[in-house]
Design a protein around this motif. Structure first.
Motif, PDB file in Angstrom:
ATOM      1  N   MET A   8     -52.459-109.457 118.477  1.00  0.00           N
ATOM      2  CA  MET A   8     -53.527-108.964 117.599  1.00  0.00           C
ATOM      3  C   MET A   8     -53.121-109.136 116.144  1.00  0.00           C
ATOM      4  SD  MET A   8     -56.169-108.318 119.314  1.00  0.00           S
ATOM      5  CE  MET A   8     -57.102-107.564 117.990  1.00  0.00           C
ATOM      6  N   LYS A  13     -56.997-112.924 115.015  1.00  0.00           N
ATOM      7  CA  LYS A  13     -58.256-112.169 115.046  1.00  0.00           C
ATOM      8  C   LYS A  13     -59.341-112.902 114.263  1.00  0.00           C
ATOM      9  CE  LYS A  13     -60.487-108.242 113.038  1.00  0.00           C
ATOM     10  NZ  LYS A  13     -60.856-108.398 111.649  1.00  0.00           N
ATOM     11  N   SER A  14     -58.978-113.504 113.160  1.00  0.00           N
ATOM     12  CA  SER A  14     -59.968-114.179 112.317  1.00  0.00           C
ATOM     13  C   SER A  14     -60.576-115.411 112.981  1.00  0.00           C
ATOM     14  CB  SER A  14     -59.334-114.580 110.981  1.00  0.00           C
ATOM     15  OG  SER A  14     -58.354-115.582 111.178  1.00  0.00           O
ATOM     16  N   GLY A  19     -63.739-110.462 116.969  1.00  0.00           N
ATOM     17  CA  GLY A  19     -62.463-109.863 116.581  1.00  0.00           C
ATOM     18  C   GLY A  19     -62.554-108.400 116.201  1.00  0.00           C
ATOM     19  N   ASP A  20     -63.549-108.029 115.398  1.00  0.00           N
ATOM     20  CA  ASP A  20     -63.681-106.623 114.990  1.00  0.00           C
ATOM     21  C   ASP A  20     -63.959-105.713 116.181  1.00  0.00           C
ATOM     22  OD1 ASP A  20     -63.200-107.176 112.311  1.00  0.00           O
ATOM     23  OD2 ASP A  20     -65.327-107.431 111.848  1.00  0.00           O
ATOM     24  N   VAL A  23     -60.727-105.217 118.113  1.00  0.00           N
ATOM     25  CA  VAL A  23     -59.875-104.250 117.397  1.00  0.00           C
ATOM     26  C   VAL A  23     -60.346-102.824 117.698  1.00  0.00           C
ATOM     27  CG1 VAL A  23     -59.241-103.365 115.108  1.00  0.00           C
ATOM     28  CG2 VAL A  23     -59.122-105.814 115.571  1.00  0.00           C
ATOM     29  N   VAL A  87     -52.909-106.825 112.792  1.00  0.00           N
ATOM     30  CA  VAL A  87     -54.010-106.291 111.980  1.00  0.00           C
ATOM     31  C   VAL A  87     -53.697-104.851 111.577  1.00  0.00           C
ATOM     32  CG1 VAL A  87     -55.747-107.837 112.967  1.00  0.00           C
ATOM     33  CG2 VAL A  87     -55.393-105.593 113.984  1.00  0.00           C
ATOM     34  N   ILE A 129     -55.891-110.848 122.172  1.00  0.00           N
ATOM     35  CA  ILE A 129     -56.521-112.159 121.968  1.00  0.00           C
ATOM     36  C   ILE A 129     -55.452-113.228 122.206  1.00  0.00           C
ATOM     37  CG2 ILE A 129     -57.634-113.663 120.281  1.00  0.00           C
ATOM     38  CD1 ILE A 129     -58.643-111.149 118.833  1.00  0.00           C
ATOM     39  N   GLY A 157     -60.224-110.584 123.783  1.00  0.00           N
ATOM     40  CA  GLY A 157     -61.090-111.555 123.127  1.00  0.00           C
ATOM     41  C   GLY A 157     -60.767-112.974 123.539  1.00  0.00           C
TER      42      GLY A 157
END
Length: 193
Positions: A8, A13-14, A19-20, A23, A87, A129, A157
């Protein structure tokens, strides 16, 4: 059981559109896992500097960066690069481990299996992810090592949803992993129906 939060990182994530949301799910899971005093491990994918890259690192970087010449490769996840960091919303506690890895399986080249066995852990829940890139190989490797892998499906993800579905279908077909969504996992860890 232990919890593994897989890659993560800011730079990973981007790359996924959900991604959000991932999280947010993992924050819920971490809150419950910490309250239940589960052991928690994080992984970070790491790139080596160009001078230390071998065939696998170059091949993988060329594929992900869509370049056809090793001279065009730029290491994305160098240790001090901003994208390498986990993150901010999921920062590990001092009581939680972070294992850096070069391979896709969280077990390859890390002390994860040793740490789990040393603590008497027999099952490992996985979220993070990306399903089709690293979570599937980690889950398969966990099963091969004798752990019961639990995939938290809605907290995992993917860069490509169709590939993630194939990964989940393949894991289900193999039959050695369990699957849960965030709500079910959290409820079971809390000890509720």
């Amino acid at each position: 059981m232990a919890l593994l939060v897989y890659d993560m990182q800011i730079g990973i994530k981007s790359q996924v559109k959900e991604g959000d949301a991932i999280v947010g799910k993992i924050r819920q899971i971490l809150e419950v896992a910490r309250a239940a005093r589960l052991r928690i491990f994080f992984t970070r994918h790491m790139s080596l500097p160009i001078e230390l890259m071998g065939a696998f690192q170059f091949r993988m970087a060329m594929t992900w960066q869509r370049v056809d010449d090793p001279e065009k490769v730029v290491p994305w996840f160098l240790r001090d690069a901003p994208g390498f960091a986990i993150v901010p919303e999921l920062q590990p506690l001092a009581s939680e481990a972070i294992f850096d890895k070069l391979a896709m399986s969280a077990f390859e080249g890390t002390p994860l299996a040793f740490a789990l066995r040393d603590c008497g852990i027999t099952a490992v829940a996985v979220a993070g992810i990306a399903m089709e890139v690293g979570i599937e190989p980690t889950v398969r490797h966990a099963a091969d090592l004798g752990f019961v892998p639990v995939v938290i499906t809605d907290a995992s993800g993917a860069g490509r949803q169709e590939a993630a579905k194939r990964s989940l279908d393949s894991l289900a077909f193999a039959g050695d992993a369990w699957f849960a969504d965030t709500g079910t996992f959290c409820s079971l860890v809390r000890g509720h129906d």
